[in-house]
Design a protein around this motif. Sequence first.
Motif, short mmCIF file in Angstrom:
data_model
loop_
_atom_site.label_atom_id
_atom_site.label_comp_id
_atom_site.label_asym_id
_atom_site.label_seq_id
_atom_site.Cartn_x
_atom_site.Cartn_y
_atom_site.Cartn_z
N VAL A 44 0.74 -0.94 -0.49
CA VAL A 44 -0.12 0.51 0.15
C VAL A 44 0.77 1.51 0.13
O VAL A 44 0.60 2.19 -0.44
N LEU A 45 1.90 1.70 0.86
CA LEU A 45 2.84 2.39 1.05
C LEU A 45 3.31 2.71 -0.34
O LEU A 45 3.18 4.43 -0.45
N PRO A 46 3.85 2.51 -1.46
CA PRO A 46 3.70 3.35 -2.80
C PRO A 46 2.56 3.74 -3.56
O PRO A 46 2.93 4.44 -4.26
N SER A 79 9.16 3.87 -2.54
CA SER A 79 8.71 2.45 -3.74
C SER A 79 9.08 1.08 -2.42
O SER A 79 8.63 0.73 -1.90
N ALA A 80 9.65 0.08 -3.74
CA ALA A 80 9.42 -1.37 -3.11
C ALA A 80 10.21 -0.99 -2.24
O ALA A 80 10.53 -2.42 -1.28
N ASN A 81 11.23 -0.60 -1.74
CA ASN A 81 12.51 -0.48 -0.96
C ASN A 81 13.64 0.52 -0.64
O ASN A 81 14.35 0.53 -0.25
N ARG A 82 12.92 2.17 -1.56
CA ARG A 82 13.59 3.30 -1.02
C ARG A 82 12.72 3.91 -0.64
O ARG A 82 10.95 3.85 -0.57
N LEU A 83 12.95 4.83 0.32
CA LEU A 83 12.01 6.02 0.63
C LEU A 83 13.20 7.42 0.99
O LEU A 83 13.58 7.49 1.02
N SER A 91 17.06 17.16 -1.39
CA SER A 91 16.54 15.84 -1.22
C SER A 91 17.14 14.36 0.14
O SER A 91 18.68 14.46 -0.32
N ILE A 92 16.40 14.04 0.51
CA ILE A 92 16.60 13.32 0.82
C ILE A 92 16.09 11.37 0.92
O ILE A 92 14.96 11.05 0.87
N THR A 93 16.61 10.33 0.67
CA THR A 93 16.96 9.34 0.49
C THR A 93 17.73 7.88 1.39
O THR A 93 18.49 8.33 1.60
N GLY A 94 16.92 6.42 1.13
CA GLY A 94 18.08 5.72 2.53
C GLY A 94 16.64 4.43 2.07
O GLY A 94 15.30 4.84 1.44
N GLU A 104 11.99 -0.69 9.39
CA GLU A 104 13.78 -0.16 9.80
C GLU A 104 14.14 0.56 8.19
O GLU A 104 14.30 -0.21 7.63
N ILE A 105 15.10 2.08 8.66
CA ILE A 105 15.46 2.53 7.94
C ILE A 105 16.72 3.02 7.61
O ILE A 105 17.24 2.68 8.86
N GLY A 106 17.24 2.85 6.61
CA GLY A 106 19.09 2.46 6.82
C GLY A 106 19.67 4.08 6.24
O GLY A 106 18.74 5.34 6.75
N GLN A 107 20.75 4.43 6.60
CA GLN A 107 21.76 5.57 6.53
C GLN A 107 20.93 6.36 4.89
O GLN A 107 20.53 6.01 4.03
#
Length: 271
Positions: A44-46, A79-83, A91-94, A104-107
Motif C-alpha cells: 500500500v505504501l507506494p 518505492s519497493a525498497n526506497r524511502l 532531497s533525502i533518501t534511504g 527499519e530505515i537505513g542511513q
Amino acid sequence: MKVRLLWLPLALAACSPSPAPPAAPSPSATATPAPGAAAIDASVLPQYHWRLSDATDSAGKRIDALFIRADKPLSLDFSANRLNVVNSCNSITGSYSISDGQIEIGQMAHTLMACPDPALASLDDAISQRLQGKLKVTLQTGEASPRLQLVAANGDTLTFVGEPTAETRYGGPGETIFLEVSAQTVPCSHPLIPDKQCLNVRERHFDEHGLQTGTPGEWQPLNQPIEGYTHEPGIRNVLRIKRFAIKNPPADAPNTAYVLDMVVESEKVAQ
C-alpha cells in the motif's frame, strides 16, 4: 539565466511507460506482525504520497521544527525498497524494510544544496534524526484517507495522511515524456472562457545521457493544466511529465492527464 539541474542525465528515463506500482510487497518490505499486532500491507505504501499531518514528542508537545512550510508539508514517498523525503531543504533518501510491526530505515543520504532560510535548512536534520533505525509502524487503511504512524524509541510520533499518487488515481502507469514550456502563454479557444490563455508547449527528446536527440515537436497550445506545475511568465522550462490516459472522461473533458514529475531545465527569457 539558464539553469540545468545536475541530475538531468539521471532524470531522463527515455520516453517509455513508467513502472507500474508494485502489485505485492517485495521481500525487503514484507511485514510479519508481532504477537497481537496487525499486519502491515507494505504494497500500500507506494500507492500514496504520505503527508505529515501531526508530530509530537513523548510529552505530547508538537514538534514545530517539522512544520516550516504550511504550503509544502513534509511528505514521504515509498518505492519497493526506497524511502524519499519530499519538501525538505535537500532531497533525502534511504532504504527501508518492514517486519514485526517495525520499519527499519537505513542511513539516509541527501543532496548538498544550501538553503538561505535557517529554519528550512534545519528541517533536513529535524526529519533525518527521526527517520533512523527501527520505529514502530502502524497503517490504517479503512478510512477515506489512509493514515501511517511512525513512533521512535524516544516517543516521537509522526502521523502521515495518504494522498493517492497519480498512478493510483489514474489506474495504471503513465508514459514519461518531456515538454518544453514557452516563457509566455498564448491565446487559445475555450467555449466558456473568453480570452483564455494556454501554455505553449512542444515535445522534446533526450537520450540516457541527457543529450537532446531528434527534432523538437511543433509548438502548440496545451488547453489543459499540468498537475503540480505553476507557470511563471518569462520563465522557459523543460519538464519531465507523466502522461496518463483517463478512462471514461466526462463529455467535453480531456482524455489525457499531464502530471509534473520534475523540472529538468529552467531559463529566464528577456522580455
